[in-house]
Each structure stands twice: as structure tokens, then as C-alpha cells.
Write a protein that holds these residues in place. Structure first.
Motif, PDB file in Angstrom:
ATOM      1  N   ARG A   1       0.834  -1.202   0.000  1.00 54.20           N
ATOM      2  CA  ARG A   1       0.000   0.000   0.000  1.00 54.20           C
ATOM      3  C   ARG A   1       0.868   1.250   0.000  1.00 54.20           C
ATOM      4  O   ARG A   1       1.998   1.223   0.484  1.00 54.20           O
ATOM      5  CB  ARG A   1      -0.942   0.000   1.208  1.00 54.20           C
ATOM      6  N   VAL A   2       0.313   2.320  -0.532  1.00 50.80           N
ATOM      7  CA  VAL A   2       0.994   3.613  -0.526  1.00 50.80           C
ATOM      8  C   VAL A   2       0.016   4.666  -0.029  1.00 50.80           C
ATOM      9  O   VAL A   2      -1.182   4.415   0.097  1.00 50.80           O
ATOM     10  CB  VAL A   2       1.505   3.979  -1.943  1.00 50.80           C
TER      11      VAL A   2
ATOM     12  N   ARG B   1       8.574  10.457  -2.130  1.00 50.76           N
ATOM     13  CA  ARG B   1       9.033   9.140  -1.691  1.00 50.76           C
ATOM     14  C   ARG B   1       8.588   8.783  -0.272  1.00 50.76           C
ATOM     15  O   ARG B   1       8.476   7.600   0.066  1.00 50.76           O
ATOM     16  CB  ARG B   1      10.558   9.054  -1.791  1.00 50.76           C
ATOM     17  N   ASP B   2       8.322   9.783   0.550  1.00 52.76           N
ATOM     18  CA  ASP B   2       7.906   9.489   1.912  1.00 52.76           C
ATOM     19  C   ASP B   2       6.483   8.941   1.991  1.00 52.76           C
ATOM     20  O   ASP B   2       5.995   8.610   3.075  1.00 52.76           O
ATOM     21  CB  ASP B   2       8.037  10.740   2.793  1.00 52.76           C
ATOM     22  N   ARG B   3       5.803   8.817   0.856  1.00 54.05           N
ATOM     23  CA  ARG B   3       4.477   8.211   0.820  1.00 54.05           C
ATOM     24  C   ARG B   3       4.541   6.690   0.666  1.00 54.05           C
ATOM     25  O   ARG B   3       3.513   6.022   0.602  1.00 54.05           O
ATOM     26  CB  ARG B   3       3.648   8.814  -0.319  1.00 54.05           C
ATOM     27  N   VAL B   4       5.740   6.141   0.580  1.00 57.41           N
ATOM     28  CA  VAL B   4       5.958   4.700   0.487  1.00 57.41           C
ATOM     29  C   VAL B   4       6.665   4.229   1.758  1.00 57.41           C
ATOM     30  O   VAL B   4       7.630   4.860   2.205  1.00 57.41           O
ATOM     31  CB  VAL B   4       6.821   4.338  -0.744  1.00 57.41           C
TER      32      VAL B   4
ATOM     33  N   THR C   1      -1.641  -2.334  -4.219  1.00 58.20           N
ATOM     34  CA  THR C   1      -2.996  -1.808  -4.038  1.00 58.20           C
ATOM     35  C   THR C   1      -3.088  -0.387  -4.590  1.00 58.20           C
ATOM     36  O   THR C   1      -2.513   0.550  -4.024  1.00 58.20           O
ATOM     37  CB  THR C   1      -3.386  -1.814  -2.555  1.00 58.20           C
ATOM     38  N   PHE C   2      -3.806  -0.243  -5.695  1.00 57.43           N
ATOM     39  CA  PHE C   2      -4.094   1.077  -6.240  1.00 57.43           C
ATOM     40  C   PHE C   2      -5.285   1.664  -5.469  1.00 57.43           C
ATOM     41  O   PHE C   2      -6.078   0.943  -4.881  1.00 57.43           O
ATOM     42  CB  PHE C   2      -4.422   0.979  -7.729  1.00 57.43           C
ATOM     43  N   TRP C   3      -5.404   2.987  -5.482  1.00 54.92           N
ATOM     44  CA  TRP C   3      -6.466   3.659  -4.727  1.00 54.92           C
ATOM     45  C   TRP C   3      -6.981   4.820  -5.563  1.00 54.92           C
ATOM     46  O   TRP C   3      -6.421   5.911  -5.577  1.00 54.92           O
ATOM     47  CB  TRP C   3      -5.898   4.133  -3.379  1.00 54.92           C
ATOM     48  N   PHE C   4      -8.053   4.545  -6.306  1.00 55.74           N
ATOM     49  CA  PHE C   4      -8.646   5.550  -7.189  1.00 55.74           C
ATOM     50  C   PHE C   4     -10.040   5.068  -7.551  1.00 55.74           C
ATOM     51  O   PHE C   4     -10.378   3.911  -7.330  1.00 55.74           O
ATOM     52  CB  PHE C   4      -7.801   5.726  -8.461  1.00 55.74           C
ATOM     53  N   GLY C   5     -10.850   5.946  -8.116  1.00 56.23           N
ATOM     54  CA  GLY C   5     -12.149   5.517  -8.620  1.00 56.23           C
ATOM     55  C   GLY C   5     -13.324   6.141  -7.887  1.00 56.23           C
ATOM     56  O   GLY C   5     -13.179   6.994  -7.001  1.00 56.23           O
TER      57      GLY C   5
END
Length: 352
Positions: free
Chosen positions: A57-58, A120-123, A145-149
Motif C-alpha cells: 500500500r501507498v 518518496r515518503d508516501r511509500v 494496491t491502487f487507490w482511485f475511482g
């Protein structure tokens, strides 16, 4: 076979030793199972001998301030990184109450959008460095895990009414929100991929239906969401990996379009919402992996779930393309013995 080998064969519509088995127990379910005899420090998947899907996850949120507003013995009211005020109840496995949405106009969105720079600090690089080699060694199936929609917007940021009205009256705003979430996500996973952390599939949540129907028309799906879904699918396929969509509710009208743009797998096949898993297997089983389809309301009812498994598994396992799980998750009404019997039946009737 390892989980990765077994699940890979299911995605490629090939037979394996048996169908794959995955699921997600509630925290209350885990507490019950431990009371009923599952060892405290055991991975529940090892205990039942089922497959392991591991997800990366990010953080692609607008990073709104998180703070506790009020706390009692019964609940906590707090804000989220998506600008929503939630009332979380302290009873096990409760659902939060959404009290306020703050990013609910184009102007507020423009301010939030400025905070979504993919840095980069989001990973969580430390987690990846520590755990990724173990996941590979154990042969886990690993997904980014993508997060959109639609689901991100209506559930977690702007609210259902606001988003549905935007789809009709301000489609450019809606599309900009969804595209921005996907752009930020892709940029972060490009970083992960370039660092050598290669995974097996892209997975994303986008609940587009409820009981008996979709939240919006097929025309709106085709015009607004389908092109953006295709961008995510193309990103994955360009890297030689699969795509895996979780969409609750009845989304039967959207299935032909999802297959057309190359979706590889669909979850959770919510039977109680009206999803027809037999028709999906018949019409799309050679192209679309089906993941789920066991009514969560029947998991604690052996007289219903075990005959269902005996009837459906021989159909669903044909030529691969099936992963067994509930059509939601495993509630705390399901005993350790209930789930033991379910897994035993799936291994019996899902064997090749």
C-alpha cells in the motif's frame, strides 16, 4: 504448490492441484477463533492451510490533518487524511459513521489536489525492505494496491450525493479527481517498481454497486470511469502483471466493458446483491478470474454453505479461473469449526 504458483495458474485459466482459497476475517472473528483453540501467534492462513495474498500500500491522500475531536468509552470522533470526520465505535467490528465531508466542492478539491504530490515518503520503504524477501521466499501472491475511482470519492472523501451529482452535472471535476488519484498512485508504484520490488498484480477497490443495481448508469461508467480503469489496467499489463478489481454490489451491467478493457480478475462476486456467478463463469470464464461468490450470510450455516460448495465448485473450478472466498469477509458468527469444515469442503470439491 505455493500460493503464487496456484493463484498464477488460476489467473492464467489453468488447472492446479486445487482452486486457491483466500479471505478476510474480522478482528472479532480472530478473537473468537483464538478462544476456540487457534494458537495465539499462528498466522490464521497457515492454521487452515490456505493461500496467502500479500498487498503493498501507498499513501496517495491529500494528507489532511488527522486529529481526535472527541473520545468516550463508546466511540472516538476523529478526522482523516481525506478530510472526513468519522465516528468510530469501540464495539468490535463496528462500521464508522461519516459525520462530515470537507472536500466537497471543486474549489476545495483544488486545494486538496495541491497536497497530493507523489513524494518518496508516501511509500513505507522500511516495511518493503524488511518483508518483501520473506513474501517471495514463502511464495506469496503479491499485489500492489491502487487507490482511485468512484469508491474512493464517494466513501472516503466527498460523499455519495456530492459525487453522483458531479458525475451528472460536473463530469470534468469528477474525472479530474479520479485521474489525479490514479496519477499519484501510478507515480508512487513507478518508484516501487523501479526499486526492484516487482509484484504479481494490481488490485484496487472500486465499489460501484449495491443490492440489485449499480450506483450509476452504464453510460456514465463507459464515459467517465471506463477510460480511467483502462489506464490502470494498461499500466499493469505493460509490466506483464495481472489486474484484480474489488467491486461490491451488483455490477453485472459493467462486466462486458470491464472484460473488454482487459480486466483479469473480479472480486467479491456479491451473491446477496444479485451477482450471478454461474452466468459469469459461463459467459466470461475463459477471460475473467472469479474471486469470491460464497454468501457471507451462510458461512455460519453448514446446512447452506456446504451444499453450495459441493454444487458450485465443480462448475467454477473448470479450466482454472477461480479463487474461493466469501462475497465480503468472515464475520464473527463463524466458528473455528465452521471455517474448518468450509476449507475442508473447498479442498475436496475444488481439487483437480
Amino acid at each position: 504448490m505455493t500460493s503464487k504458483e496456484r493463484i498464477s495458474r488460476m489467473f492464467n485459466h489453468q488447472e492446479a492441484d486445487r482452486v486457491a482459497i483466500t479471505d478476510g476475517p474480522w478482528s472479532g472473528t480472530m478473537a473468537r477463533w483464538r478462544k476456540e483453540g487457534m494458537p495465539e501467534n499462528t498466522d490464521w492462513r497457515d492454521y487452515f492451510g490456505i493461500d496467502k495474498m500479500q498487498r503493498i500500500r501507498v499513501d496517495n491522500s491529500p494528507r489532511c490533518e488527522r486529529k481526535i475531536i472527541e473520545e468516550t468509552d463508546e466511540y472516538r470522533i476523529s478526522t482523516t487524511e481525506w478530510g472526513v470526520t468519522l465516528k468510530n465505535f469501540k464495539v468490535a467490528d463496528s462500521t464508522p459513521e461519516f459525520l462530515e465531508y470537507t472536500i466537497d466542492t471543486p474549489e476545495k478539491w483544488e486545494e486538496a489536489k495541491k497536497k497530493m504530490t507523489p513524494t518518496r515518503d508516501r511509500v513505507d520503504w522500511d516495511r518493503l525492505k524488511e518483508n518483501f524477501p520473506l513474501w517471495q521466499k514463502e511464495g506469496r501472491w503479491i499485489e500492489g494496491t491502487f487507490w482511485f475511482g468512484f469508491d474512493v470519492l464517494h466513501s472516503w472523501m466527498a460523499g455519495t450525493e456530492t459525487v453522483l451529482i458531479a458525475m451528472l452535472e460536473d463530469p470534468e471535476w469528477f474525472s479530474d479527481m479520479v485521474n489525479t488519484y490514479l496519477d499519484t498512485t501510478i507515480a508512487l508504484y513507478d518508484m516501487i517498481w523501479d526499486e526492484g520490488y516487482h509484484f504479481d498484480a494490481v488490485f484496487w477497490y472500486d465499489d460501484m454497486g449495491y443490492k440489485n443495481s449499480t450506483f450509476f448508469s452504464k453510460e456514465l461508467y463507459v464515459n467517465l470511469l471506463k477510460p480511467i480503469h483502462k489506464r490502470a489496467i494498461d499500466w499493469a499489463h505493460n509490466r506483464g502483471i495481472k489486474t484484480h478489481l474489488h467491486s461490491c454490489g451488483n455490477i453485472m451491467p459493467f462486466i462486458p466493458d470491464l472484460v473488454e478493457i482487459g480486466l483479469d480478475a473480479l472480486n467479491p462476486i456479491e451473491i446477496k446483491a444479485g451477482m450471478d456467478i454461474k452466468a459469469l463463469k459461463r459467459d466470461f470464464g475463459s477471460k475473467l478470474l472469479l474471486h469470491g461468490g460464497a454468501d457471507a450470510l451462510y458461512l455460519d450455516k453448514p446446512d447452506k454453505i456446504l451444499p453450495y460448495i459441493e454444487e458450485m465448485l465443480p462448475i467454477l473450478k473448470e479450466n482454472g479461473g477461480y479463487i474461493f472466498s466469501s462475497d465480503h469477509s468472515i464475520p464473527s458468527s463463524v466458528s473455528l469449526q465452521d471455517y474448518t469444515d468450509i476449507v475442508k469442503a473447498v479442498k475436496k470439491y475444488g481439487a483437480y
